[in-house]
Every structure is written in C-alpha cells, then in structure tokens.
Design an enzyme around this catalytic site. Sequence first.
Site, mmCIF file in Angstrom:
data_model
loop_
_atom_site.group_PDB
_atom_site.id
_atom_site.type_symbol
_atom_site.label_atom_id
_atom_site.label_comp_id
_atom_site.label_asym_id
_atom_site.label_seq_id
_atom_site.Cartn_x
_atom_site.Cartn_y
_atom_site.Cartn_z
ATOM 1 N N ASP A 42 65.828 39.514 71.255
ATOM 2 C CA ASP A 42 66.492 40.780 72.224
ATOM 3 C C ASP A 42 67.629 41.545 72.124
ATOM 4 O O ASP A 42 68.784 40.749 71.870
ATOM 5 C CB ASP A 42 65.832 40.198 73.410
ATOM 6 C CG ASP A 42 65.071 41.835 74.002
ATOM 7 O OD1 ASP A 42 64.772 42.922 73.642
ATOM 8 O OD2 ASP A 42 65.173 41.352 75.246
ATOM 9 N N GLY A 57 67.667 47.191 69.849
ATOM 10 C CA GLY A 57 67.704 48.313 70.606
ATOM 11 C C GLY A 57 69.022 48.668 71.432
ATOM 12 O O GLY A 57 69.619 49.316 71.001
ATOM 13 N N TRP A 108 71.833 47.339 71.714
ATOM 14 C CA TRP A 108 72.967 47.333 70.422
ATOM 15 C C TRP A 108 73.023 47.803 69.686
ATOM 16 O O TRP A 108 74.900 48.680 69.873
ATOM 17 C CB TRP A 108 72.937 45.801 69.849
ATOM 18 C CG TRP A 108 73.647 45.923 69.110
ATOM 19 C CD1 TRP A 108 74.998 44.300 69.295
ATOM 20 C CD2 TRP A 108 74.433 46.452 67.701
ATOM 21 N NE1 TRP A 108 76.109 44.896 67.889
ATOM 22 C CE2 TRP A 108 75.779 45.588 66.946
ATOM 23 C CE3 TRP A 108 74.008 47.032 66.660
ATOM 24 C CZ2 TRP A 108 75.930 45.267 65.999
ATOM 25 C CZ3 TRP A 108 74.237 47.613 65.299
ATOM 26 C CH2 TRP A 108 75.740 46.680 65.483
ATOM 27 N N ARG A 159 67.880 53.528 67.208
ATOM 28 C CA ARG A 159 67.931 51.602 66.929
ATOM 29 C C ARG A 159 67.644 51.096 65.856
ATOM 30 O O ARG A 159 67.257 49.951 66.040
ATOM 31 C CB ARG A 159 66.187 52.288 68.077
ATOM 32 C CG ARG A 159 66.087 52.969 69.535
ATOM 33 C CD ARG A 159 64.926 53.012 70.198
ATOM 34 N NE ARG A 159 64.159 51.365 69.844
ATOM 35 C CZ ARG A 159 64.635 50.014 70.656
ATOM 36 N NH1 ARG A 159 65.628 49.846 71.678
ATOM 37 N NH2 ARG A 159 63.873 49.692 70.810
ATOM 38 N N SER A 177 55.686 40.986 67.511
ATOM 39 C CA SER A 177 54.944 40.903 68.677
ATOM 40 C C SER A 177 53.620 41.896 68.581
ATOM 41 O O SER A 177 53.866 43.402 68.075
ATOM 42 C CB SER A 177 55.469 40.856 70.393
ATOM 43 O OG SER A 177 55.677 42.417 71.113
ATOM 44 N N THR A 178 52.987 41.753 69.059
ATOM 45 C CA THR A 178 51.332 42.197 68.576
ATOM 46 C C THR A 178 51.591 43.908 69.676
ATOM 47 O O THR A 178 51.740 44.463 69.048
ATOM 48 C CB THR A 178 50.101 41.667 69.735
ATOM 49 O OG1 THR A 178 50.308 40.141 69.825
ATOM 50 C CG2 THR A 178 49.092 41.506 69.132
ATOM 51 N N GLU A 179 52.863 43.624 71.361
ATOM 52 C CA GLU A 179 52.887 44.796 71.665
ATOM 53 C C GLU A 179 53.827 45.683 70.414
ATOM 54 O O GLU A 179 53.704 46.905 70.817
ATOM 55 C CB GLU A 179 52.982 44.466 73.027
ATOM 56 C CG GLU A 179 52.483 43.698 73.981
ATOM 57 C CD GLU A 179 51.666 42.578 73.496
ATOM 58 O OE1 GLU A 179 53.025 41.604 72.490
ATOM 59 O OE2 GLU A 179 51.320 41.693 73.984
ATOM 60 N N ASN A 180 54.434 45.381 69.849
ATOM 61 C CA ASN A 180 55.712 45.796 68.938
ATOM 62 C C ASN A 180 54.867 47.157 68.277
ATOM 63 O O ASN A 180 55.363 47.743 68.176
ATOM 64 C CB ASN A 180 56.228 45.149 67.857
ATOM 65 C CG ASN A 180 57.524 44.457 69.416
ATOM 66 O OD1 ASN A 180 57.796 43.292 68.586
ATOM 67 N ND2 ASN A 180 57.887 45.027 70.070
HETATM 68 C C1 FPP Z 1 64.049 43.114 70.031
HETATM 69 O O1 FPP Z 1 64.855 44.072 70.406
HETATM 70 C C2 FPP Z 1 63.732 42.883 68.217
HETATM 71 C C3 FPP Z 1 63.090 43.677 68.105
HETATM 72 C C4 FPP Z 1 61.468 44.426 68.746
HETATM 73 C C5 FPP Z 1 62.813 42.546 66.329
HETATM 74 C C6 FPP Z 1 63.509 42.090 66.540
HETATM 75 C C7 FPP Z 1 63.825 41.987 64.522
HETATM 76 C C8 FPP Z 1 64.984 41.441 63.860
HETATM 77 C C9 FPP Z 1 65.696 40.544 64.405
HETATM 78 C C10 FPP Z 1 64.807 41.833 62.199
HETATM 79 C C11 FPP Z 1 63.675 41.346 61.795
HETATM 80 C C12 FPP Z 1 63.965 39.758 61.565
HETATM 81 C C13 FPP Z 1 63.457 39.304 60.230
HETATM 82 C C14 FPP Z 1 63.374 38.492 60.562
HETATM 83 C C15 FPP Z 1 63.690 39.551 59.141
HETATM 84 P P1 FPP Z 1 64.630 45.405 70.218
HETATM 85 O O2 FPP Z 1 64.070 47.047 69.844
HETATM 86 O O3 FPP Z 1 63.168 44.802 71.896
HETATM 87 O O4 FPP Z 1 66.042 45.716 71.731
HETATM 88 P P2 FPP Z 1 65.849 46.294 73.131
HETATM 89 O O5 FPP Z 1 65.279 46.282 74.188
HETATM 90 O O6 FPP Z 1 67.360 46.862 73.295
HETATM 91 O O7 FPP Z 1 65.299 47.770 72.506
#
Ligand code: FPP
Length: 234
Positions: free
Chosen positions: A13, A16, A18, A26, A58-61
């Site tokens: 997590d 975004g 970062w 993002r 996730s499914t929510e994503n």
């Molecule tokens: C959560 O951060 C992260 C995700 C929803 C996506 C995870 C994907 C990767 C790490 C990259 C690709 C992975 C592979 C296996 C190639 P967020 O976007 O919710 O961050 P935030 O909470 O700061 O908004």
Amino acid sequence: MTKKLNHLGIIMDGNGRWATARGLARTEGHKAGAKTVSRILEACQKRDIHYVTLYAFSTENWKRPAGEVKVLMDLFNDYLDKDVAELQKKDIRIHFIGDRSRFSPEIQKKMKRIEEKTRGDETYHLILALSYSGRDELVRAMKQFGKDICFGKKQPEELTEESFSSYLDTAGLPDPDLIIRTSGEQRISNFLLWQMAYSEFYFTSVLWPDFSESDLDEAIDSFEKRERRYGQLL
Ligand code: FPP
C-alpha cells in the site's frame, strides 16, 4: 512452536501517496511499486522464504478510475511477460488467486500458461492475489461446495475446516505466518480472511515503493521475536 517464516503475505500500500508526494501522477507510484515487487521477491528468496503472497489488485480496485485500472493492467501484463520468465529461471512456481474471470481473455490465457509452465518448481512459490478479496473467495468456495452437495458429490457432514480449505483459491498452500502492510494503514482490507486465523501482523509507515530489504529484515526480526501459541499454553 516454530518461528521459521515460511509464508509471507504483503499488502502493498502507498503507491498513490508516494507519487502524489512527489508531484507525480498516481500511476507513477504503481510503476515504482512494480520495481519494489522485483526487489523484494529477490530478497525473500535470498532469505529462503518459500511462499510469498502479494496483494496486487483487490476486487474493490476495479472501482478505481478507468485510466488507473488500465495502467495497473498494463503493469500486470508486462510483469507476466518479462519478470515471470526471470522467476521461472529461479525455480519459483507462480499461483494466481482471485476471480480471474474479470480479466481480459489475453491475461487469463497468460495466467493459465504461466501456472502450467512453472508447475513442478516446488521450492519457492509466488502467489499473486489479483482481482482478489477474501469474502469473494469464501463465497465462491461456499457456492462450489453447495453445488457439490446438490450433485450428490458431497454430504453436508463432510464439511470440515480442512475440506473447506480445499475449495479456496489457496488450496494446498500453507497459511501465512506473517502479513506485512505498508503505508501506515492498520487494516486487513479483505486479504486472506480465512487463511490469516493465526498470522502475525506487521504494520510499517514506509510506502510500498520505498520498502527496502532492511525494512523487510525489520519485519522478519519482529516476527522472530514473537511467541506463537496458536491458542495453546506453551
Ligand atoms: C495500493 O496502493 C496498491 C495497489 C492498488 C496496486 C499494487 C500494485 C503494484 C505494487 C504494482 C504492480 C504489481 C505487480 C505484481 C507487477 P494505493 O494506490 O492504494 O496507494 P494509496 O493508498 O497511497 O493511494
């Protein structure tokens, strides 16, 4: 009880945040996060951790803006094309958990091929949770068990913790010993709900793109110092 870390789960997590902190889109955070995935997997293998499960989508994503979902799909696609070939060389077996019916036919085909190709590499396992949520997995498993009862393949009395586990996407895989969540959030967010019954948790404020080998070592040190009793008196 053993403190050997056999199965590590990671809720990645903070991509975004970062990116936003750097004035970037993002999606740049997701690209940086993908690089961290490769670095941390290598570090896990060096530390002889046999199973790693990554919560990648996730499914929510699916409800995120279409542009962000597209970038993530492109990243997964690239990962399956390039990095997986590297993992194969390192004898890592790949598993996918989640509702893959929501992916494009192209990605679904790739997933199937990768699972078949890496079958037989049994020492190290990478489990990618894609279009995954724990509740969705439990509902799909219950539906299947219900169907098996309807078709006379199973009796309700045959439902035990063990037999139910075999209906889950994670059938045959050990439960996670330790779950790390980055970015300071202290939630489970629908990850491995059934499987984490006895898992230890480690929360760190480090954002996933910044998560380093030494952060991993800190998490492992913390895990190794804990006493795992599994509800017993030791
Ligand atoms: C959560 O951060 C992260 C995700 C929803 C996506 C995870 C994907 C990767 C790490 C990259 C690709 C992975 C592979 C296996 C190639 P967020 O976007 O919710 O961050 P935030 O909470 O700061 O908004």
